[in-house]
Design an enzyme around this catalytic site. Structure first.
Site, mmCIF file in Angstrom:
data_model
loop_
_atom_site.group_PDB
_atom_site.id
_atom_site.type_symbol
_atom_site.label_atom_id
_atom_site.label_comp_id
_atom_site.label_asym_id
_atom_site.label_seq_id
_atom_site.Cartn_x
_atom_site.Cartn_y
_atom_site.Cartn_z
ATOM 1 N N HIS A 32 2.065 -0.264 -11.044
ATOM 2 C CA HIS A 32 1.103 0.468 -10.209
ATOM 3 C C HIS A 32 0.148 1.212 -11.145
ATOM 4 O O HIS A 32 0.524 1.560 -12.276
ATOM 5 C CB HIS A 32 1.916 1.459 -9.365
ATOM 6 C CG HIS A 32 1.130 2.248 -8.364
ATOM 7 N ND1 HIS A 32 0.385 3.362 -8.701
ATOM 8 C CD2 HIS A 32 0.995 2.126 -7.019
ATOM 9 C CE1 HIS A 32 -0.167 3.873 -7.611
ATOM 10 N NE2 HIS A 32 0.178 3.135 -6.574
ATOM 11 N N ASP A 47 9.402 4.004 -13.282
ATOM 12 C CA ASP A 47 8.667 4.386 -12.084
ATOM 13 C C ASP A 47 9.554 3.988 -10.904
ATOM 14 O O ASP A 47 9.673 2.810 -10.572
ATOM 15 C CB ASP A 47 7.326 3.643 -12.062
ATOM 16 C CG ASP A 47 6.580 3.833 -10.745
ATOM 17 O OD1 ASP A 47 7.160 4.372 -9.786
ATOM 18 O OD2 ASP A 47 5.405 3.409 -10.680
ATOM 19 N N GLN A 50 9.292 3.036 -5.685
ATOM 20 C CA GLN A 50 9.740 2.059 -4.691
ATOM 21 C C GLN A 50 11.224 1.716 -4.863
ATOM 22 O O GLN A 50 11.738 0.834 -4.184
ATOM 23 C CB GLN A 50 8.910 0.764 -4.798
ATOM 24 C CG GLN A 50 7.416 0.945 -4.639
ATOM 25 C CD GLN A 50 6.996 1.312 -3.217
ATOM 26 O OE1 GLN A 50 7.788 1.204 -2.270
ATOM 27 N NE2 GLN A 50 5.769 1.758 -3.061
ATOM 28 N N LYS A 67 7.546 8.461 0.013
ATOM 29 C CA LYS A 67 7.997 7.060 0.160
ATOM 30 C C LYS A 67 9.439 7.020 0.651
ATOM 31 O O LYS A 67 9.970 5.951 0.921
ATOM 32 C CB LYS A 67 7.932 6.333 -1.179
ATOM 33 C CG LYS A 67 6.641 6.547 -1.932
ATOM 34 C CD LYS A 67 5.811 5.326 -1.978
ATOM 35 C CE LYS A 67 4.626 5.526 -2.900
ATOM 36 N NZ LYS A 67 3.435 4.850 -2.423
ATOM 37 N N CYS A 79 -3.198 -0.660 -5.374
ATOM 38 C CA CYS A 79 -3.172 0.103 -6.641
ATOM 39 C C CYS A 79 -2.444 -0.683 -7.725
ATOM 40 O O CYS A 79 -1.741 -0.103 -8.567
ATOM 41 C CB CYS A 79 -2.540 1.482 -6.468
ATOM 42 S SG CYS A 79 -3.453 2.553 -5.388
#
Ligand code: PMP
Length: 415
Positions: free
Chosen positions: A132, A209, A212, A235, A373
């Site tokens: 991302h 990261d 998600q 999220k 993104c």
């Protein structure tokens, strides 16, 4: 612990928690809302909305400062949420949980406070092609500031990370590896425990990261073996503007503050300031207290269901959705790696993703369209953008049914 889902699930009762989410009860354009955009921002259960309202109505005051009752209550709620985050991701200590604005701020914090003092001209930062923008641009800024080089590990045509190529990039000039747990555009789940083992064997720290990752399966930062893990409350069914940076205590301890201001100090004098202890050293200024209260409530809600159940439910829906999308004439799936979380990107011959998104919205089906993104992913697959359906714990087989029916209708209307 494996970071990949066990595909041999025991049959489980399908989750049915749609009723916990007030926003899902509405109709949109005359149709029941089919919300398939949770990867961008997930809906919030009443438990989160109520916790935030209760806090705002009864307990709101600034944290860590007042001797009065409301300030104590606000501090307890805020710090209680930090404790929940700690146990949710199994960090060793609450000092390792820095509360941020979100994943983006967490990555920038690591870039500027951890990597910047340790990197020089010609040295390298490695990321992957599926990142991302939040895990690309902070490193580009750092490269501009330091003369360091950004190196990108490739993916294959299914959207899977090419692990051998990644490992061959990890030489002694690399100062950090930044890698996503789950790709927001492709759904690919990366084998983080294996990757961190390879990187750490070469002395390279790893930032994951996890934006998600956390909403879809159990996450144990110690088992993953990462040095940093970043994620966002919105999220994972919490409010916007709040997130988390997990960092190993020894590393956070050695890092300078990211921002200066109130709360991150023990003593301020004009001839020098003593910084606060962890994690407060990294939390300058009044934080998003209500957001953090909501994050704590979201974790309580998720723990009540169980992340294994969430994962199993979503995997079954994803398999069904992928199979049915794949049968639609002229539709191309983007992102077909073996191990995936509940995201499916696709394009349809002759229909721009934005047009497709609009036609679906007219039927009450919310999908995301565009580059998500993750422009380099679009460049790799040579598409201007995709339509992306993303599932969360509240989606059901009916949602997949409505998506497929709406898509078939949209394609007929267009042709
Ligand atoms: N990384 C990934 C994989 C994401 O999906 C997102 C949000 N789309 C981010 C980072 C950025 O999160 P935030 O905007 O909450 O900082």
């Amino acid at each position: 612990m494996s970071t990949l889902p066990d595909t041999q699930y025991d049959p489980i009762e399908a989750l049915d928690v749609r009723g916990d989410f007030p926003a899902l009860a509405q109709t949109v354009n005359g149709h029941p809302l089919t919300f398939l955009d949770s990867a961008a921002s997930a809906q919030q259960p009443a438990a989160v909305i109520d916790a935030v309202r209760r806090y705002q109505e009864n307990d709101h005051a600034n944290v860590h400062r007042g001797v009065h009752t409301l300030s104590h209550r606000a501090t307890e709620a805020y710090e209680g949420a930090r404790d929940r985050v700690r146990s949710f991701v199994n960090a060793a200590s609450r000092s390792e949980i820095v509360l941020t604005k979100g994943t983006t701020e967490a990555v920038n914090l690591v870039a500027q406070s951890f990597v910047r003092p340790r990197i020089g001209s010609g040295e390298k930062i490695v990321i992957s092609h599926m990142e991302h923008h939040a895990n690309i641009v902070p490193w580009q800024i750092l490269c501009e500031q330091t003369g360091a080089e950004l190196v990108v590990a490739p993916i294959d045509e299914r959207g899977k990370l090419r692990l051998d190529a990644l490992y061959s990039l990890l030489d002694e000039s690399v100062r950090i590896l930044g890698i996503t747990h789950v790709s927001n555009a492709l759904g690919t789940i990366n084998p983080i425990a294996e990757i961190t083992a390879e990187a750490r064997a070469r002395g390279i720290p790893v930032l994951v990261d996890g934006a998600q990752g956390v909403p879809h399966s159990p996450v144990d930062v110690q088992a993953l073996g990462c040095d940093f893990y970043a994620f966002s409350a919105h999220k994972m069914f919490g409010p916007t503007g709040t997130g988390v940076l997990y960092g190993r205590e020894a590393l956070l301890e050695a890092m300078p503050p990211y921002q200066g201001g109130g709360d991150m100090i023990l003593e301020v004098r004009f001839d020098g300031t003593i910084y606060n202890e962890l994690p407060y050293k990294f939390e300058a200024g009044t934080p998003n207290i209500a957001g953090v209260v909501g994050l704590g409530a979201a974790i309580e809600y998720l723990e009540g269901i169980g992340m294994d159940r969430v994962n199993a439910h979503e995997q079954l829906l994803l398999a069904d959705m992928m199979e049915r999308l794949g049968k639609i004439d002229g539709l191309r799936l983007i992102g077909t790696a073996e191990y995936k979380a509940s995201v499916q990107s696709f394009v349809v011959d002759g229909i721009h993703p934005h047009d497709l998104g609009t036609l679906l919205d007219q039927q009450g089906v919310a999908v995301r369209t565009g580059h998500h993104c993750a422009m380099p992913v679009m460049q790799f697959f040579d598409v201007p953008g995709t339509a992306r359906a993303s599932l969360a714990l509240y989606n059901t087989a009916d949602d997949v049914e409505r998506l497929i029916a709406a898509l078939e209708r949209a394609i007929r209307m267009f042709r």
